[in-house]
Enzyme design. Structure first.
Site, PDB file in Angstrom:
ATOM      1  N   ASP A 122       0.729  -1.125  -0.027  1.00 38.66           N
ATOM      2  CA  ASP A 122       0.098  -0.011  -0.071  1.00 38.66           C
ATOM      3  C   ASP A 122       0.880   1.336   0.034  1.00 38.66           C
ATOM      4  O   ASP A 122       1.879   1.373   0.995  1.00 38.66           O
ATOM      5  CB  ASP A 122      -0.841  -0.011   1.375  1.00 38.66           C
ATOM      6  CG  ASP A 122      -1.886   1.040   1.334  1.00 38.66           C
ATOM      7  OD1 ASP A 122      -1.803   2.167   0.582  1.00 38.66           O
ATOM      8  OD2 ASP A 122      -2.745   1.245   2.409  1.00 38.66           O
ATOM      9  N   LYS A 178       8.515  11.507  15.099  1.00 39.14           N
ATOM     10  CA  LYS A 178       8.627  10.810  16.357  1.00 39.14           C
ATOM     11  C   LYS A 178       9.383  11.341  17.365  1.00 39.14           C
ATOM     12  O   LYS A 178       9.180  11.417  18.381  1.00 39.14           O
ATOM     13  CB  LYS A 178       9.220   9.347  16.050  1.00 39.14           C
ATOM     14  CG  LYS A 178       8.074   8.270  15.244  1.00 39.14           C
ATOM     15  CD  LYS A 178       8.702   7.356  14.797  1.00 39.14           C
ATOM     16  CE  LYS A 178       8.071   6.188  13.902  1.00 39.14           C
ATOM     17  NZ  LYS A 178       6.764   5.664  14.376  1.00 39.14           N
ATOM     18  N   THR A 185      13.597   4.161   1.867  1.00 34.68           N
ATOM     19  CA  THR A 185      14.338   5.394   2.762  1.00 34.68           C
ATOM     20  C   THR A 185      15.821   5.720   1.963  1.00 34.68           C
ATOM     21  O   THR A 185      16.352   6.369   2.628  1.00 34.68           O
ATOM     22  CB  THR A 185      14.516   5.053   3.949  1.00 34.68           C
ATOM     23  OG1 THR A 185      15.613   4.265   4.263  1.00 34.68           O
ATOM     24  CG2 THR A 185      13.405   4.574   4.564  1.00 34.68           C
ATOM     25  N   CYS A 197      25.462   9.671   9.932  1.00 35.36           N
ATOM     26  CA  CYS A 197      24.899  10.630   9.494  1.00 35.36           C
ATOM     27  C   CYS A 197      25.266  11.879  10.077  1.00 35.36           C
ATOM     28  O   CYS A 197      24.848  13.050   9.780  1.00 35.36           O
ATOM     29  CB  CYS A 197      23.516  10.481   9.508  1.00 35.36           C
ATOM     30  SG  CYS A 197      22.648   9.058   8.727  1.00 35.36           S
ATOM     31  N   SER A 233      24.243   7.039  13.219  1.00 36.02           N
ATOM     32  CA  SER A 233      24.010   5.693  14.023  1.00 36.02           C
ATOM     33  C   SER A 233      25.279   5.247  14.325  1.00 36.02           C
ATOM     34  O   SER A 233      26.386   5.694  13.770  1.00 36.02           O
ATOM     35  CB  SER A 233      23.550   4.776  12.985  1.00 36.02           C
ATOM     36  OG  SER A 233      22.278   4.765  12.666  1.00 36.02           O
ATOM     37  N   ASN A 258      16.656   9.927   2.181  1.00 34.89           N
ATOM     38  CA  ASN A 258      17.773  10.172   3.171  1.00 34.89           C
ATOM     39  C   ASN A 258      18.978  10.414   2.442  1.00 34.89           C
ATOM     40  O   ASN A 258      19.459   9.875   1.277  1.00 34.89           O
ATOM     41  CB  ASN A 258      17.912   8.833   3.758  1.00 34.89           C
ATOM     42  CG  ASN A 258      18.946   9.113   5.079  1.00 34.89           C
ATOM     43  OD1 ASN A 258      19.474  10.310   5.288  1.00 34.89           O
ATOM     44  ND2 ASN A 258      19.069   8.036   6.073  1.00 34.89           N
ATOM     45  N   SER A 302      17.399   0.750  15.380  1.00 36.66           N
ATOM     46  CA  SER A 302      18.008   2.141  15.252  1.00 36.66           C
ATOM     47  C   SER A 302      16.764   3.414  15.566  1.00 36.66           C
ATOM     48  O   SER A 302      17.383   4.417  15.770  1.00 36.66           O
ATOM     49  CB  SER A 302      17.992   2.094  13.625  1.00 36.66           C
ATOM     50  OG  SER A 302      16.869   2.328  12.903  1.00 36.66           O
ATOM     51  N   GLU A 339      29.346   9.243   4.580  1.00 34.61           N
ATOM     52  CA  GLU A 339      29.129   7.850   4.952  1.00 34.61           C
ATOM     53  C   GLU A 339      29.632   7.195   3.789  1.00 34.61           C
ATOM     54  O   GLU A 339      30.029   6.083   3.927  1.00 34.61           O
ATOM     55  CB  GLU A 339      27.637   7.581   5.608  1.00 34.61           C
ATOM     56  CG  GLU A 339      27.734   6.180   5.970  1.00 34.61           C
ATOM     57  CD  GLU A 339      27.334   5.163   4.840  1.00 34.61           C
ATOM     58  OE1 GLU A 339      26.889   4.132   5.344  1.00 34.61           O
ATOM     59  OE2 GLU A 339      27.320   5.416   3.788  1.00 34.61           O
ATOM     60  N   HIS A 378      17.701  15.526  12.247  1.00 36.48           N
ATOM     61  CA  HIS A 378      17.946  14.448  11.338  1.00 36.48           C
ATOM     62  C   HIS A 378      16.889  13.811  10.746  1.00 36.48           C
ATOM     63  O   HIS A 378      16.061  13.454  11.602  1.00 36.48           O
ATOM     64  CB  HIS A 378      19.027  13.480  11.651  1.00 36.48           C
ATOM     65  CG  HIS A 378      19.524  12.475  10.880  1.00 36.48           C
ATOM     66  ND1 HIS A 378      19.719  12.716   9.657  1.00 36.48           N
ATOM     67  CD2 HIS A 378      19.333  11.051  10.907  1.00 36.48           C
ATOM     68  CE1 HIS A 378      19.903  11.437   9.195  1.00 36.48           C
ATOM     69  NE2 HIS A 378      19.626  10.373   9.817  1.00 36.48           N
TER      70      HIS A 378
END
Ligand code: CAA
Length: 384
Positions: free
Chosen positions: A31, A244, A154, A113, A306, A274, A203, A81, A235
C-alpha cells in the site's frame, strides 16, 4: 566584527534521477500509504552512473563559491558515510574539481549521518581562532540500501555545501552543545559492503535515546527551555522519524510542541529521501527557504549518526538572511530530476560497481562535474 560565527551561506545539490515511491510500492505489492503516511516519504533521488558524492558535492560547492568570489576558504571538511576511497579524502577530489588553491587544509569526516555536524563544530573552532578565514563544510551522501530490504524506500542522495565564517549572513551558531555517544549496532556498513546492515527498530530507539540524551546534556550546561526554541531541525532518515523525535521531546519535557515547529523543515527531504550527513542540512535549507520570516528566531538542531553519536545545538537566524538565499535554485534542483520507472531504478541499483578494476563511465548527466571511471585503480572526474 561581532563575536558571531556560523553559517554564512549554503547550497544544495542532488542526483540526476528520481523514483516515485508509488512505483516501488506497486512493484512490491505494498500500500503506497505506508510510504507516504507511514514513513513520510514521496520520492527519492537515484544517482546516475557518472555521479557520486564527489560530483554532487562539487556541484553544490561550486555554486556556493560562485556567489563568493572573494572567499577566504582555508579548510575543506568533507563529511560523508559514502567515501570513495579508504585513504584519500573525498575532499581532495572536491578541492581539485572546484579549483581551490593549494594552501588549504582538506579532510574527510566520518560518523554515519552525524559527520556534517562534526564538520560544522570543527569549523566554528577554526574561525574562533582565525576570524578572517572561512571553512567550506560539505555534507554529501548516497543512501543505498539492499534491494527488497526494509530500508529500500528510505534511500536518497544529496549534498549541502556551507560556508562557515565570522559575521554569518544566515545563522549564528550559539555557544554550547549537548552531546551523546553510545556504542550501538543499529546501522553499520562493513568495509566490503556497499549497502548497510540495519536493525530497524533498534535504530529508531537508538535515535530517540540519543536525541533526548543530547537534549539533557545541553540543558544541564545552558539554561534553555524547550519553548525558547522557535523551530526544530531534526535529522530526517525519513520525515516520520522527525515527527517521532519531536513527539518524544514533547513527552520528555512535558511541554506540548506543535507540528508547525518542524513542518517546514521536511519539505525537501520528503522528495529527496535520506541523504545521511546532508539530511539535517537539507532540513535547514527547507526551513530557511520557507515563507515564514525567521529573523531573530532560534533554531534547534538535532543531529544523529548511527553507531551512535548525537548533538543538539542552537543557532539564531540573522537579520536580512532572505536576501542571501537562492530558494528557487533548490526547488529547481529537485524538480529537474529525471523520473524513472521501477525496472530502470532496479537496473541502476544492480549495475552499481563495487570493485576498483578499470572501467569507463559514459556521460549521462548534464551536471557540471562527472565521474568518468577508474583507470589503474585511480578514480577520475571531469569538469564540463
Ligand atoms: N498506511 C499508513 N501507514 C502504514 C501502513 C499503511 N498501509 N502500513 C504501515 N504503516 C506505518 C506503520 O504503522 C509504521 O508507522 P509507525 O512507526 O508510526 O507505527 C510505518 O508505516 C513503517 O512501517 P513498519 O514499521 O512496518 O516499516 P518497516 O519495518 O518496513 O521499516 C524502518 C521501517 C525500520 C524504518 C525501515 O524503513 C528501515 O530500516 N529504514 C532504515 C533505517 C532508518 O532509517 N532508521 C532510522 C533511525 S537510524 C538513523 O536515523 C540513521 C540513518 O540515517 C540511517
Amino acid at each position: 566584527m561581532s563575536n558571531n560565527i556560523g553559517i554564512h551561506d549554503l547550497e544544495a545539490a542532488t542526483a540526476h534521477y528520481v523514483l516515485p515511491l508509488d512505483a516501488l510500492a506497486e512493484a512490491h505489492g505494498i500500500d503506497p500509504a505506508k510510504f507516504h503516511r507511514g514513513l513520510g516519504q514521496d520520492r527519492f533521488s537515484v544517482p546516475a552512473p557518472d555521479e557520486d558524492v564527489v560530483t554532487m558535492a562539487a556541484t553544490a560547492a561550486s555554486r556556493l563559491l560562485a556567489r563568493h568570489p572573494e572567499h577566504h576558504v582555508r579548510m575543506v571538511i568533507f563529511a560523508t558515510e559514502t567515501g570513495v576511497d579508504q585513504s584519500k579524502s573525498a575532499g581532495v577530489f572536491l578541492h581539485g574539481l572546484i579549483g581551490l588553491g593549494p594552501h588549504v587544509r582538506t579532510v574527510e569526516y566520518k560518523q554515519a549521518c552525524y559527520a556534517g555536524t562534526a564538520g560544522i563544530q570543527a569549523a566554528l573552532g577554526h574561525i574562533a581562532r582565525y576570524p578572517d578565514e572561512q571553512v567550506l563544510v560539505v555534507a554529501s551522501d548516497i543512501a543505498r540500501y539492499a534491494l527488497d530490504s526494509s530500508g529500500e524506500p528510505t534511500q536518497g542522495a544529496g549534498a549541502v555545501a556551507m560556508l562557515i565564517s565570522a559575521d554569518p549572513a544566515l545563522v549564528a551558531i550559539e555557544p554550547q552543545s549537548g552531546l551523546y555517544t553510545a556504542d550501538v549496532n543499529d546501522f553499520w556498513r562493513p568495509n566490503d559492503s556497499s549497502t548497510p546492515f540495519v536493525e530497524g527498530k533498534l535504530s529508531m530507539d537508538a535515535y530517540i535515546e540519543a536525541t533526548l540524551g543530547s537534549w539533557d546534556d545541553f540543558t544541564a550546561r545552558r539554561e534553555l527551555k524547550v519553548t525558547d526554541v522557535d523551530r526544530f531541525i531534526h535529522h530526517q532518515p525519513f520525515t516520520k522519524m522527525a515527527r517521532k523525535a519531536h513527539a518524544a521531546l514533547a513527552a520528555h519535557t512535558g511541554v506540548e510542541l506543535g507540528d508547525e515547529l518542524i513542518e517546514e523543515s521536511m519539505t525537501y527531504n520528503r522528495q529527496l529521501g535520506n541523504a545521511y550527513t546532508a539530511s539535517m542540512y537539507f532540513g535547514l535549507a527547507a526551513q530557511l527557504h520557507a515563507d515564514t520570516d525567521l529573523t531573530g528566531k532560534r533554531l534547534g538542531f538535532f543531529s544523529y549518526g548511527s553507531g551512535a553519536v548525537a548533538e543538539f545545538f542552537t543557532g539564531v537566524v540573522q537579520e536580512g538572511y532572505r536576501a542571501h538565499l537562492d530558494a528557487a535554485a533548490a526547488v529547481e534542483e529537485l524538480s529537474a530530476r529525471e523520473e524513472i520507472d521501477y525496472p530502470t531504478y532496479r537496473a541502476l541499483h544492480e549495475a552499481h560497481r563495487t570493485v576498483s578494476d578499470d572501467y569507463d563511465v559514459e556521460p549521462v548527466t548534464q551536471a557540471p562535474f562527472r565521474f568518468t571511471g577508474v583507470k589503474d585503480r585511480v578514480r577520475h572526474y571531469a569538469v564540463r
